[in-house]
Motif scaffolding. Structure first.
Motif, short mmCIF file in Angstrom:
data_model
loop_
_atom_site.label_atom_id
_atom_site.label_comp_id
_atom_site.label_asym_id
_atom_site.label_seq_id
_atom_site.Cartn_x
_atom_site.Cartn_y
_atom_site.Cartn_z
N HIS A 1 27.39 -8.01 -4.91
CA HIS A 1 27.71 -8.80 -3.71
C HIS A 1 29.09 -8.43 -3.16
CE1 HIS A 1 29.10 -12.54 -1.61
NE2 HIS A 1 27.90 -12.42 -1.07
N THR A 2 30.04 -8.21 -4.06
CA THR A 2 31.40 -7.87 -3.64
C THR A 2 31.47 -6.47 -3.02
OG1 THR A 2 32.37 -9.29 -5.34
CG2 THR A 2 33.77 -7.55 -4.44
N ARG A 3 30.82 -5.51 -3.67
CA ARG A 3 30.94 -4.12 -3.23
C ARG A 3 29.94 -3.71 -2.15
NH1 ARG A 3 32.29 -0.87 -8.91
NH2 ARG A 3 34.09 -2.17 -9.47
N HIS A 4 28.82 -4.42 -2.09
CA HIS A 4 27.77 -4.05 -1.13
C HIS A 4 27.20 -5.31 -0.47
CE1 HIS A 4 27.88 -0.04 -3.01
NE2 HIS A 4 27.87 -0.70 -4.16
N PRO A 5 28.02 -6.05 0.26
CA PRO A 5 27.58 -7.34 0.79
C PRO A 5 26.37 -7.25 1.72
CG PRO A 5 29.67 -6.67 1.77
CD PRO A 5 29.42 -5.75 0.63
N GLU A 6 26.28 -6.21 2.55
CA GLU A 6 25.15 -6.11 3.48
C GLU A 6 23.85 -5.81 2.73
OE1 GLU A 6 26.47 -3.16 6.27
OE2 GLU A 6 27.21 -4.70 7.65
N GLY B 1 0.78 -1.23 0.00
CA GLY B 1 0.00 0.00 0.00
C GLY B 1 0.81 1.28 0.00
N ALA B 2 2.13 1.18 0.12
CA ALA B 2 2.98 2.36 0.15
C ALA B 2 4.24 2.13 -0.68
CB ALA B 2 3.36 2.71 1.58
N THR B 3 4.53 3.06 -1.59
CA THR B 3 5.77 2.99 -2.37
C THR B 3 6.81 3.80 -1.61
OG1 THR B 3 4.40 2.94 -4.37
CG2 THR B 3 6.77 3.27 -4.67
N ASP B 4 7.46 3.16 -0.65
CA ASP B 4 8.33 3.88 0.28
C ASP B 4 9.72 3.27 0.42
OD1 ASP B 4 7.64 1.54 1.56
OD2 ASP B 4 6.66 2.49 3.27
N GLY B 5 10.04 2.29 -0.45
CA GLY B 5 11.36 1.68 -0.37
C GLY B 5 11.45 0.59 0.67
N ILE B 6 10.34 0.32 1.36
CA ILE B 6 10.32 -0.73 2.38
C ILE B 6 9.30 -1.78 1.94
CG2 ILE B 6 9.97 -1.30 4.81
CD1 ILE B 6 10.48 1.69 5.43
N PRO B 7 9.77 -2.87 1.33
CA PRO B 7 8.84 -3.90 0.84
C PRO B 7 8.28 -4.73 1.98
CG PRO B 7 11.10 -4.59 0.49
CD PRO B 7 11.17 -3.21 1.08
N GLY B 8 7.32 -4.13 2.70
CA GLY B 8 6.82 -4.74 3.93
C GLY B 8 6.28 -6.14 3.78
N GLY B 9 5.70 -6.44 2.62
CA GLY B 9 5.13 -7.76 2.44
C GLY B 9 6.15 -8.84 2.17
N TRP C 1 17.47 -2.45 7.27
CA TRP C 1 17.36 -2.04 5.87
C TRP C 1 17.25 -0.52 5.75
CZ3 TRP C 1 18.28 -2.66 1.06
CH2 TRP C 1 17.52 -2.01 0.07
N VAL C 2 16.42 0.09 6.57
CA VAL C 2 16.26 1.55 6.53
C VAL C 2 17.58 2.23 6.88
CG1 VAL C 2 15.10 3.54 7.59
CG2 VAL C 2 13.79 1.47 7.01
N ARG C 3 18.26 1.70 7.89
CA ARG C 3 19.55 2.27 8.28
C ARG C 3 20.57 2.15 7.15
NH1 ARG C 3 20.14 -0.57 12.38
NH2 ARG C 3 21.61 -2.14 11.63
N MET C 4 20.62 0.98 6.51
CA MET C 4 21.56 0.79 5.39
C MET C 4 21.24 1.73 4.23
SD MET C 4 22.24 -3.27 4.94
CE MET C 4 21.80 -4.25 6.35
N MET C 5 19.95 1.90 3.92
CA MET C 5 19.55 2.81 2.84
C MET C 5 20.12 4.20 3.08
SD MET C 5 15.71 2.28 1.37
CE MET C 5 14.82 2.37 2.92
N HIS C 6 19.90 4.74 4.27
CA HIS C 6 20.32 6.10 4.55
C HIS C 6 21.84 6.24 4.60
CE1 HIS C 6 16.10 6.91 6.42
NE2 HIS C 6 16.10 6.98 5.10
N GLN C 7 22.51 5.21 5.10
CA GLN C 7 23.98 5.23 5.10
C GLN C 7 24.52 5.26 3.68
OE1 GLN C 7 24.95 1.73 7.39
NE2 GLN C 7 24.91 2.81 9.36
N GLU C 8 23.94 4.42 2.81
CA GLU C 8 24.43 4.36 1.43
C GLU C 8 24.07 5.62 0.66
OE1 GLU C 8 26.86 2.76 -1.26
OE2 GLU C 8 26.38 1.82 0.67
N ILE C 9 22.92 6.19 0.93
CA ILE C 9 22.54 7.45 0.28
C ILE C 9 23.57 8.53 0.61
CG2 ILE C 9 20.87 9.36 0.37
CD1 ILE C 9 18.66 7.20 0.45
N ARG C 10 24.01 8.58 1.86
CA ARG C 10 25.04 9.57 2.24
C ARG C 10 26.35 9.29 1.50
NH1 ARG C 10 22.41 9.03 7.35
NH2 ARG C 10 23.89 7.44 8.06
N ARG C 11 26.70 8.00 1.33
CA ARG C 11 27.92 7.67 0.59
C ARG C 11 27.81 8.10 -0.88
NH1 ARG C 11 27.35 2.42 3.24
NH2 ARG C 11 28.70 2.33 5.07
#
Length: 261
Positions: A239-244, A176-184, A194-204
């Motif tokens: 996988h090599t560059r972004h394993p998490e 029901g929400a297009t928010d980058g969090i595939p809740g289902g 996942w949310v924490r990783m998203m924001h960390q990578e966005i800053r990078r």
């Protein structure tokens, strides 16, 4: 060895039975020429086992039966249909009975278009959209650029695949929400990481320290779609560059594409 052969035969028989059962409900059946197009254009399909190829074909048939593909300014070809359906099937391949309920039509344009859905005119200014999922009066519609679609499945596509990108948006929207969090599709315990990783990578990315496209910084939904393209198009590299990030996406899609390379 005998037990293995018996088990393998049972799997094949079950798969064929399921396909026949499905065909009793579905009128769309891929012909040999269309299967050849899969082999010719869809690298993901070529890496599957023979049994999984049958299953992939079955999901292609289901998609083509359920979703209408229309050309705007062009005539839709079997290659177009195979590429669009494959874009839809690849992200949901491991979801056995899951189907897209939030799209009824795919409109295929010759090239990129603008926010008013225009792709013609003297000036190309603003015509930089390669694909989009409709909302409001366009709800249930998807628009794709044929040039972008074809480029995504070419051997020189890099990390980009517009078709997969847009269908991942639909997957994202399934809750029901297009928010980058595939809740289902993501267990609750992994949502916060996942949310924490998203924001960390966005800053990078913003600091110029990441090989992920800058478009991923637009918002969380675009981040999820962009890294999903990367996950399926260049799984070993991702996988090599972004394993998490790779590990979380493996859980989201229930797939490990790097293992298939």
């Amino acid at each position: 060895m005998l037990y293995f052969l018996i088990a393998f035969a049972l799997v094949i028989c079950f798969t064929i039975f399921q396909r026949k059962k499905r065909r009793a409900l579905t009128q769309t059946v891929l012909n040999d020429a269309q299967k050849q197009l899969l082999t010719q254009h869809i690298n993901y399909y070529n890496k599957l086992s023979d049994t999984d190829k049958l299953y992939f074909e079955d999901k292609i048939e289901q998609f083509l039966e359920a979703v209408r593909i229309e050309g705007v300014g062009l005539e839709v070809t079997d290659t177009d249909r195979i590429m669009i359906a494959s874009s839809a099937v690849i992200p949901i391949f491991s979801f056995k009975d899951w189907t897209y309920r939030n799209v009824t039509n795919v409109l295929l344009y010759p090239d990129t278009f603008d926010k008013d859905f225009q792709f013609e005119g003297d000036s190309g200014e603003g015509r930089n959209i390669m694909g989009m999922v409709g909302s409001g009066y366009m709800n249930g519609q998807m628009i794709l650029s044929r040039n972008a679609l074809v480029k995504g499945f070419s051997k020189n596509s890099g990390k980009e695949n517009t078709g997969i990108h847009e269908f991942v948006h639909l997957l994202d929207n399934a809750d029901g929400a297009t928010d980058g969090i595939p809740g289902g599709f993501l267990q609750h315990e992994y949502v916060e990481p996942w949310v924490r990783m998203m924001h960390q990578e966005i800053r990078r990315i913003e600091a110029g320290h990441s090989d992920i496209s800058g478009y991923a910084t637009t918002n969380e939904a675009e981040f999820f779609a962009i890294v999903s393209e990367y996950f399926f198009e260049k799984p070993d590299q991702f996988h090599t560059r972004h394993p998490e990030l790779y590990d979380i996406l493996s859980k989201v899609f229930a797939q490990n594409p790097a293992q298939n390379n």
